[in-house]
Write a protein that holds these residues in place. Structure first.
Motif, PDB file in Angstrom:
ATOM      1  N   UNK A  25       0.921  -1.299   0.035  1.00 13.57           N
ATOM      2  CA  UNK A  25       0.172  -0.444  -0.147  1.00 13.57           C
ATOM      3  C   UNK A  25       0.874   1.172  -0.150  1.00 13.57           C
ATOM      4  N   UNK A  26       2.326   0.791   0.537  1.00 19.25           N
ATOM      5  CA  UNK A  26       3.164   2.417   0.223  1.00 19.25           C
ATOM      6  C   UNK A  26       3.234   3.126   1.409  1.00 19.25           C
ATOM      7  N   UNK A  27       4.112   3.259   2.568  1.00 18.18           N
ATOM      8  CA  UNK A  27       4.702   3.407   3.692  1.00 18.18           C
ATOM      9  C   UNK A  27       3.955   5.545   3.796  1.00 18.18           C
ATOM     10  N   UNK A  28       4.611   5.502   2.580  1.00 15.24           N
ATOM     11  CA  UNK A  28       3.872   7.511   2.601  1.00 15.24           C
ATOM     12  C   UNK A  28       2.413   7.021   2.799  1.00 15.24           C
ATOM     13  N   UNK A  29       1.682   6.785   1.936  1.00 17.98           N
ATOM     14  CA  UNK A  29       0.528   7.575   2.420  1.00 17.98           C
ATOM     15  C   UNK A  29      -0.402   6.739   3.712  1.00 17.98           C
ATOM     16  N   UNK A  30       0.401   5.292   4.369  1.00 20.72           N
ATOM     17  CA  UNK A  30       0.010   4.756   5.158  1.00 20.72           C
ATOM     18  C   UNK A  30       0.578   6.243   6.685  1.00 20.72           C
ATOM     19  N   UNK A  31       1.518   7.219   6.693  1.00 18.21           N
ATOM     20  CA  UNK A  31       2.278   7.683   7.833  1.00 18.21           C
ATOM     21  C   UNK A  31       1.756   8.556   7.454  1.00 18.21           C
ATOM     22  N   UNK A  32       1.000   9.287   6.424  1.00 19.61           N
ATOM     23  CA  UNK A  32       0.433  10.494   5.890  1.00 19.61           C
ATOM     24  C   UNK A  32      -0.116  10.633   7.264  1.00 19.61           C
ATOM     25  N   UNK A  33      -1.549   9.323   6.607  1.00 15.13           N
ATOM     26  CA  UNK A  33      -2.340   8.969   6.823  1.00 15.13           C
ATOM     27  C   UNK A  33      -2.663   9.538   8.915  1.00 15.13           C
ATOM     28  N   UNK A  34      -1.372   8.326   9.898  1.00 17.53           N
ATOM     29  CA  UNK A  34      -1.460   8.817  10.880  1.00 17.53           C
ATOM     30  C   UNK A  34      -0.658  10.266  11.378  1.00 17.53           C
ATOM     31  N   UNK A  35      -0.327  10.952  10.792  1.00 15.22           N
ATOM     32  CA  UNK A  35       0.879  11.902  11.139  1.00 15.22           C
ATOM     33  C   UNK A  35      -0.579  13.193  10.924  1.00 15.22           C
ATOM     34  N   UNK A  36      -2.051  12.659  10.295  1.00 12.80           N
ATOM     35  CA  UNK A  36      -2.689  14.016   9.975  1.00 12.80           C
ATOM     36  C   UNK A  36      -3.490  13.430  11.468  1.00 12.80           C
ATOM     37  N   UNK A  37      -3.461  12.604  11.996  1.00 12.40           N
ATOM     38  CA  UNK A  37      -4.093  11.775  13.204  1.00 12.40           C
ATOM     39  C   UNK A  37      -3.551  12.986  14.671  1.00 12.40           C
ATOM     40  N   UNK A  38      -1.838  12.532  14.308  1.00 10.70           N
ATOM     41  CA  UNK A  38      -1.378  13.121  15.572  1.00 10.70           C
ATOM     42  C   UNK A  38      -1.645  12.575  16.763  1.00 10.70           C
ATOM     43  N   UNK A  39      -1.355  13.749  18.020  1.00 12.96           N
ATOM     44  CA  UNK A  39      -0.851  12.823  19.305  1.00 12.96           C
ATOM     45  C   UNK A  39      -2.753  12.900  19.576  1.00 12.96           C
ATOM     46  N   UNK A  40      -3.672  12.989  18.807  1.00 17.20           N
ATOM     47  CA  UNK A  40      -4.861  12.948  19.220  1.00 17.20           C
ATOM     48  C   UNK A  40      -5.549  11.929  19.119  1.00 17.20           C
ATOM     49  N   UNK A  41      -3.875  10.620  18.442  1.00 18.13           N
ATOM     50  CA  UNK A  41      -4.216   9.337  18.511  1.00 18.13           C
ATOM     51  C   UNK A  41      -4.308   9.034  20.072  1.00 18.13           C
ATOM     52  N   UNK A  42      -3.830   9.434  21.075  1.00 19.92           N
ATOM     53  CA  UNK A  42      -3.480   9.050  22.418  1.00 19.92           C
ATOM     54  C   UNK A  42      -4.861   8.742  23.743  1.00 19.92           C
ATOM     55  N   UNK A  43      -5.713   9.977  22.481  1.00 18.32           N
ATOM     56  CA  UNK A  43      -7.210   9.599  23.350  1.00 18.32           C
ATOM     57  C   UNK A  43      -7.815   7.862  23.037  1.00 18.32           C
ATOM     58  N   UNK A  44      -7.409   7.118  22.027  1.00 20.45           N
ATOM     59  CA  UNK A  44      -7.786   5.520  22.365  1.00 20.45           C
ATOM     60  C   UNK A  44      -7.374   5.241  23.601  1.00 20.45           C
ATOM     61  N   UNK A  45      -6.088   5.458  24.327  1.00 20.30           N
ATOM     62  CA  UNK A  45      -5.569   4.563  25.366  1.00 20.30           C
ATOM     63  C   UNK A  45      -7.146   4.835  26.390  1.00 20.30           C
ATOM     64  N   UNK A  46      -7.091   5.912  26.658  1.00 23.55           N
ATOM     65  CA  UNK A  46      -7.763   6.332  27.810  1.00 23.55           C
ATOM     66  C   UNK A  46      -8.987   5.955  27.713  1.00 23.55           C
ATOM     67  N   UNK A  47      -9.578   5.607  25.890  1.00 24.97           N
ATOM     68  CA  UNK A  47     -10.860   5.501  25.720  1.00 24.97           C
ATOM     69  C   UNK A  47     -11.020   4.137  26.084  1.00 24.97           C
ATOM     70  N   UNK A  48     -10.176   2.568  25.951  1.00 26.89           N
ATOM     71  CA  UNK A  48     -10.204   2.226  25.843  1.00 26.89           C
ATOM     72  C   UNK A  48     -11.175   1.374  27.101  1.00 26.89           C
ATOM     73  N   UNK A  49     -10.454   1.994  28.013  1.00 23.96           N
ATOM     74  CA  UNK A  49     -10.446   1.794  29.604  1.00 23.96           C
ATOM     75  C   UNK A  49     -11.921   1.609  29.867  1.00 23.96           C
ATOM     76  N   UNK A  50     -13.036   2.160  29.173  1.00 24.86           N
ATOM     77  CA  UNK A  50     -14.964   2.184  29.170  1.00 24.86           C
ATOM     78  C   UNK A  50     -14.881   0.407  29.096  1.00 24.86           C
ATOM     79  N   UNK A  51     -14.486   0.153  26.797  1.00 22.36           N
ATOM     80  CA  UNK A  51     -14.775  -1.288  26.952  1.00 22.36           C
ATOM     81  C   UNK A  51     -14.124  -2.533  27.828  1.00 22.36           C
TER      82      UNK A  51
END
Length: 340
Positions: A25-51
């Motif tokens: 798929x190409x690391x460039x496009x994948x890395x670009x999507x992850x970079x687009x999200x940035x540090x906001x992805x850290x919200x997934x850690x506390x969110x996992x507490x609920x389920x």
């Protein structure tokens, strides 16, 4: 070939598949999507507490009758559940090592080994039931969203073929003497009592499992909490894709989470579902119009969350084991000193 070697080979092949998908798929496009999200992805850690907490509440329902003094509190069981999940997701234990660790940790609170094991065995059995229900919901949603039943024929066939297994387990655990016979077989094989047969404690474990079956309202409640946990957990997919810049509907998120989890459970011998999760997300993500690079990025983000949530849990478990070992050795040393 022993199971451990087979698990390592399966993990290596799965890793190769995952790397191949990233490269294709190409690391460039994948890395670009992850970079687009940035540090906001850290919200997934506390969110996992609920389920996870919802799942723990269901487990607490099962273990409560054998814990009248409420020693196994929700915070403690949440920690144990975190260790169990991290062990099964991050270690090559074929999705069962976490349960064995969980039994050991629950016994620390003074709950008998048979009672602790019965609660976990029943929880795992209810998880199988909920997995089928959740997958059925996901397939129904995907068919409704895409009007294409043929795309899911493989998953439907695999689920139908494996359905007799949980039904057989439900019946034999309810009416049979599975663990007493397993203990007898182990004694004959090992030439007498051993640590393994003492750990099994077959007769008491069979009685505890029957006691679980005798409380159907608790089983229904635990099953309900688990299923709600599955639904809430699917919002991780919804949130991650929104942060990555590929928004989907809530129904899409539930559907893709359900069928991807089904694949991971069907091919459970692959450690951490390496390659299985990535392939499943690419396959079913394509059905709902998700670009392959978005599916691979989603899988990588999920794995980052598993590592970020799981590694601290594993470290805390090792720390707790070390503390307990030190305390036990200090107690033995103190008791061996002659009186002054």
């Amino acid at each position: 070939m022993n199971m451990k070697l087979f698990s390592y080979i399966a993990g290596f092949l799965g890793l190769a598949v995952a790397i191949a998908l990233v490269a294709h798929q190409g690391w460039g496009e994948i890395a670009s999507a992850i970079d687009h999200a940035g540090w906001a992805l850290l919200w997934l850690l506390p969110f996992h507490v609920l389920p996870l907490l919802l799942d723990v509440i269901g487990w607490r329902v099962l273990i409560a009758p054998r814990d009248p003094h409420r020693q196994a509190t929700l915070p403690f069981l949440f920690w144990v559940a975190s260790v169990r999940e991290a062990s099964n997701r991050l270690l090559p234990v074929a999705n069962i090592g976490g349960e064995i660790i969980g039994i050991r940790l629950v016994k620390w609170r003074g709950i008998g080994g048979a009672a602790a094991a019965a609660s976990i065995i029943m929880e795992v059995l209810l998880t199988l039931v909920n997995q089928y229900l959740f997958t059925a919901l996901g397939i129904i949603l995907l068919i409704e969203l895409t009007s294409n039943i043929s795309a899911f024929s493989t998953v439907i066939s695999a689920l139908a073929a494996s359905l007799p297994l949980p039904i057989f387990l439900i019946i034999i655990l309810r009416h049979g003497k599975v663990f007493a016979r397993l203990e007898t077989f182990a004694e004959k094989l090992l030439g007498g009592r051993s640590k393994l047969t003492e750990l099994i404690d077959g007769a008491n474990l069979d009685l505890e499992i029957r006691a679980q079956y005798s409380r159907p309202l608790r089983l229904i409640a635990a099953c309900g909490w688990q299923f709600i946990g599955y639904i809430v957990g699917s919002f991780e997919t919804w949130l991650a894709l929104h942060l990555l810049g590929y928004p989907i509907s809530v129904w899409d998120a539930i559907a893709i989470e359900a069928v991807t989890q089904a694949l991971r459970h069907i091919i459970f011998v692959v450690p951490a579902g390496l390659g299985v999760q990535e392939g499943g997300l690419v396959l079913f993500g394509h059905v709902i119009g998700l670009p392959p690079e978005a599916s691979v990025a989603l899988s990588l983000v999920k794995r980052m969350r598993e590592v970020g949530f799981g590694v601290p849990a594993l470290i805390s478990w090792q720390w707790a084991e070390a503390r307990r070992l030190y305390a036990d050795s200090s107690t033995r040393a103190g008791s061996s000193q002659p009186p002054t």
